[in-house]
Design a protein around this motif. Structure first.
Motif, mmCIF file in Angstrom:
data_model
loop_
_atom_site.group_PDB
_atom_site.id
_atom_site.type_symbol
_atom_site.label_atom_id
_atom_site.label_comp_id
_atom_site.label_asym_id
_atom_site.label_seq_id
_atom_site.Cartn_x
_atom_site.Cartn_y
_atom_site.Cartn_z
ATOM 1 N N GLU A 215 0.974 -1.182 0.053
ATOM 2 C CA GLU A 215 0.006 0.105 0.039
ATOM 3 C C GLU A 215 0.699 1.143 -0.028
ATOM 4 O OE1 GLU A 215 -3.569 2.080 2.625
ATOM 5 O OE2 GLU A 215 -2.658 0.491 3.292
ATOM 6 N N GLY A 216 1.874 1.311 0.791
ATOM 7 C CA GLY A 216 2.777 2.481 0.823
ATOM 8 C C GLY A 216 3.592 2.521 -0.412
ATOM 9 N N PHE A 217 3.919 1.434 -0.941
ATOM 10 C CA PHE A 217 4.634 1.526 -2.333
ATOM 11 C C PHE A 217 3.902 2.168 -3.405
ATOM 12 C CE2 PHE A 217 6.294 -0.713 -6.184
ATOM 13 C CZ PHE A 217 7.540 0.249 -6.562
ATOM 14 N N ALA A 218 2.427 1.834 -3.273
ATOM 15 C CA ALA A 218 1.743 1.910 -4.486
ATOM 16 C C ALA A 218 1.125 3.317 -4.446
ATOM 17 C CB ALA A 218 0.432 0.908 -4.568
ATOM 18 N N SER A 219 1.241 3.974 -3.334
ATOM 19 C CA SER A 219 0.805 5.586 -2.946
ATOM 20 C C SER A 219 1.646 6.455 -3.451
ATOM 21 C CB SER A 219 0.793 5.628 -1.556
ATOM 22 O OG SER A 219 1.879 5.760 -0.827
ATOM 23 N N ALA A 223 4.451 9.518 2.621
ATOM 24 C CA ALA A 223 4.050 9.180 3.905
ATOM 25 C C ALA A 223 3.286 7.888 4.292
ATOM 26 C CB ALA A 223 2.807 10.423 3.943
ATOM 27 N N TYR A 224 2.671 7.288 3.093
ATOM 28 C CA TYR A 224 2.119 5.907 3.394
ATOM 29 C C TYR A 224 3.132 4.997 3.723
ATOM 30 C CZ TYR A 224 -2.262 8.033 1.853
ATOM 31 O OH TYR A 224 -3.306 8.939 1.734
ATOM 32 N N LEU A 225 4.168 5.113 2.854
ATOM 33 C CA LEU A 225 5.506 4.160 2.800
ATOM 34 C C LEU A 225 5.888 4.401 4.307
ATOM 35 C CD1 LEU A 225 7.001 1.775 1.906
ATOM 36 C CD2 LEU A 225 8.357 3.410 0.778
ATOM 37 N N ALA A 226 6.293 5.368 4.649
ATOM 38 C CA ALA A 226 6.817 5.780 6.115
ATOM 39 C C ALA A 226 5.899 5.276 7.110
ATOM 40 C CB ALA A 226 6.961 7.207 6.228
ATOM 41 N N TYR A 227 4.646 5.321 6.942
ATOM 42 C CA TYR A 227 3.710 4.833 8.064
ATOM 43 C C TYR A 227 3.711 3.470 8.087
ATOM 44 C CZ TYR A 227 -0.755 3.885 10.456
ATOM 45 O OH TYR A 227 -1.562 3.621 11.244
ATOM 46 N N ALA A 228 4.037 2.646 6.963
ATOM 47 C CA ALA A 228 4.074 1.273 7.049
ATOM 48 C C ALA A 228 5.429 0.916 7.905
ATOM 49 C CB ALA A 228 4.209 0.761 5.565
ATOM 50 N N LYS A 244 15.524 9.316 11.531
ATOM 51 C CA LYS A 244 15.753 7.916 11.280
ATOM 52 C C LYS A 244 14.712 7.184 10.305
ATOM 53 C CE LYS A 244 18.453 7.318 15.441
ATOM 54 N NZ LYS A 244 18.438 6.777 16.850
ATOM 55 N N LEU A 245 13.351 7.561 10.526
ATOM 56 C CA LEU A 245 12.306 6.952 9.642
ATOM 57 C C LEU A 245 12.548 7.420 8.206
ATOM 58 C CD1 LEU A 245 9.700 5.371 9.545
ATOM 59 C CD2 LEU A 245 8.305 7.469 10.044
ATOM 60 N N ARG A 250 14.146 6.177 2.404
ATOM 61 C CA ARG A 250 15.082 6.387 1.389
ATOM 62 C C ARG A 250 15.874 5.036 1.002
ATOM 63 N NH1 ARG A 250 19.051 11.361 0.489
ATOM 64 N NH2 ARG A 250 17.068 12.570 0.934
ATOM 65 N N TYR A 251 16.335 4.273 2.218
ATOM 66 C CA TYR A 251 16.842 2.962 1.746
ATOM 67 C C TYR A 251 16.083 2.127 0.928
ATOM 68 C CZ TYR A 251 18.826 -1.737 3.021
ATOM 69 O OH TYR A 251 19.182 -2.822 3.033
ATOM 70 N N VAL A 252 14.769 2.083 1.396
ATOM 71 C CA VAL A 252 13.783 1.306 0.436
ATOM 72 C C VAL A 252 13.584 1.671 -0.814
ATOM 73 C CG1 VAL A 252 11.202 0.479 0.497
ATOM 74 C CG2 VAL A 252 12.501 0.529 2.624
#
Length: 319
Positions: A215-219, A223-228, A244-245, A250-252
């Motif tokens: 879901e975070g990647f598709a958004s 912010a959605y990826l950070a939430y996941a 750190k978050l 960024r790493y992902v």
């Protein structure tokens, strides 16, 4: 390896060696580890964060099955195997999934945060445990491992359906076989019923993590990826350091960019490695992408003509 694409100092020179190409993504040239170290916020433990570990030990003893070792095959067995592949037209892309996805790629995922008692932490494990301050627990190792498994899932889904599905299945099978072994050998969970209960819990957690990361990647917003990431890597810690978050997000994104640029053939043959947290990547120019495709063809096209049947593949070199 194709994960090391176009270093900032010698991009064109490295194009001639596909196995050592380095890719950089992000124009500011700041690595996730450097971003995480920018913050001066104290690491305040959150008492509301649930303890999802199943063992109070922080560090594990290194078991005998982690020592590794090469396995050699007699020449006659190799010849016999090549003959079987040729006569029965065996699909080696399906067979290769066991050795590439179920072996190499899985060990790459689990080694990112693996740690043992009295052993020096790897460079990537230092990022997760020392730089980010995550707890050194079995459950945390599992969460970091699943994050890397999911990133490989994203790439495997773009392969031909049957091949990609097989690669995903081999990766999951190896993950849970390894967890079952660790539960019995390292955690001393000797009851089969209790191990099955833990395995079901880990499986449910993996499904939830994969759905959340998808879901975070598709958004359209990070912010959605950070939430996941916050929920599944930082365990929903209300006192999490936002810097750190950001470093983990960024790493992902950095890994997913590299995976997007590797061809099916190269990825299917295991020609990928995760970019270290201390590295950065920049977007490739159109010319650099063209040179990358040429280098890939120079490496893999001869395989279809001169290599034995077991080393051949129907996977695309261009996609």
């Amino acid at each position: 390896m194709l994960s090391r694409m176009f270093s900032r100092t010698s991009r064109l020179r490295s194009l001639t060696r596909v196995s050592q190409i380095s890719v950089r993504y992000k124009s500011d040239g700041i690595s996730p580890r450097a971003i995480a170290r920018r913050s001066s916020l104290p690491n305040i433990p959150n008492p509301d964060t649930p303890n999802k570990d199943i063992d109070p030990k922080n560090k594990l003893e290194k078991p005998e099955y982690e020592t590794g070792g090469e396995v050699t095959m007699p020449g006659w067995k190799k010849s016999f195997g090549e003959a079987l592949v040729s006569v029965f037209h065996i699909d080696m892309d399906q067979i290769r999934a066991s050795s590439i996805s179920g072996s190499k790629y899985y060990y790459m995922c689990k080694d990112q945060a693996l740690q043992f008692k009295d052993d020096q932490l790897s460079e990537s494990a230092v990022f997760w445990y020392n730089t980010l301050g995550l707890p050194r627990t079995f459950a945390q190792w599992y969460q970091i491992t699943v994050l890397h498994v999911w990133m490989l899932f994203v790439r495997m889904r773009s392969m031909p359906f049957k091949v990609g599905k097989n690669y995903q299945q081999k990766l999951v099978d190896k993950l849970f076989k390894d967890i079952e072994l660790r539960l019995s050998e390292e955690m001393n969970v000797l009851s089969g019923r209790i191990r099955d209960m833990y395995l079901k819990d880990f499986h449910s957690q993996m499904i939830g993590m994969v759905c959340a990361f998808d879901e975070g990647f598709a958004s359209e917003s990070d912010a959605y990826l950070a939430y996941a990431v916050w929920r599944n890597i930082f365990n929903g810690d209300k006192n999490v350091d936002i810097v750190k978050l950001e470093a983990v997000v960024r790493y992902v994104r950095m890994q997913l960019y590299v995976l997007d640029k590797i061809s099916d053939r190269a990825f299917g043959f295991g020609d990928f490695e995760f970019v270290a947290p201390s590295e950065t990547v920049d977007p490739l120019t159109a010319e650099e992408e063209h040179q990358l495709k040429l280098a890939t063809k120079n490496k893999y096209e001869p395989m279809d003509r001169i290599l034995p049947p077991s080393q051949r593949s129907k996977l695309s070199i261009d996609e």
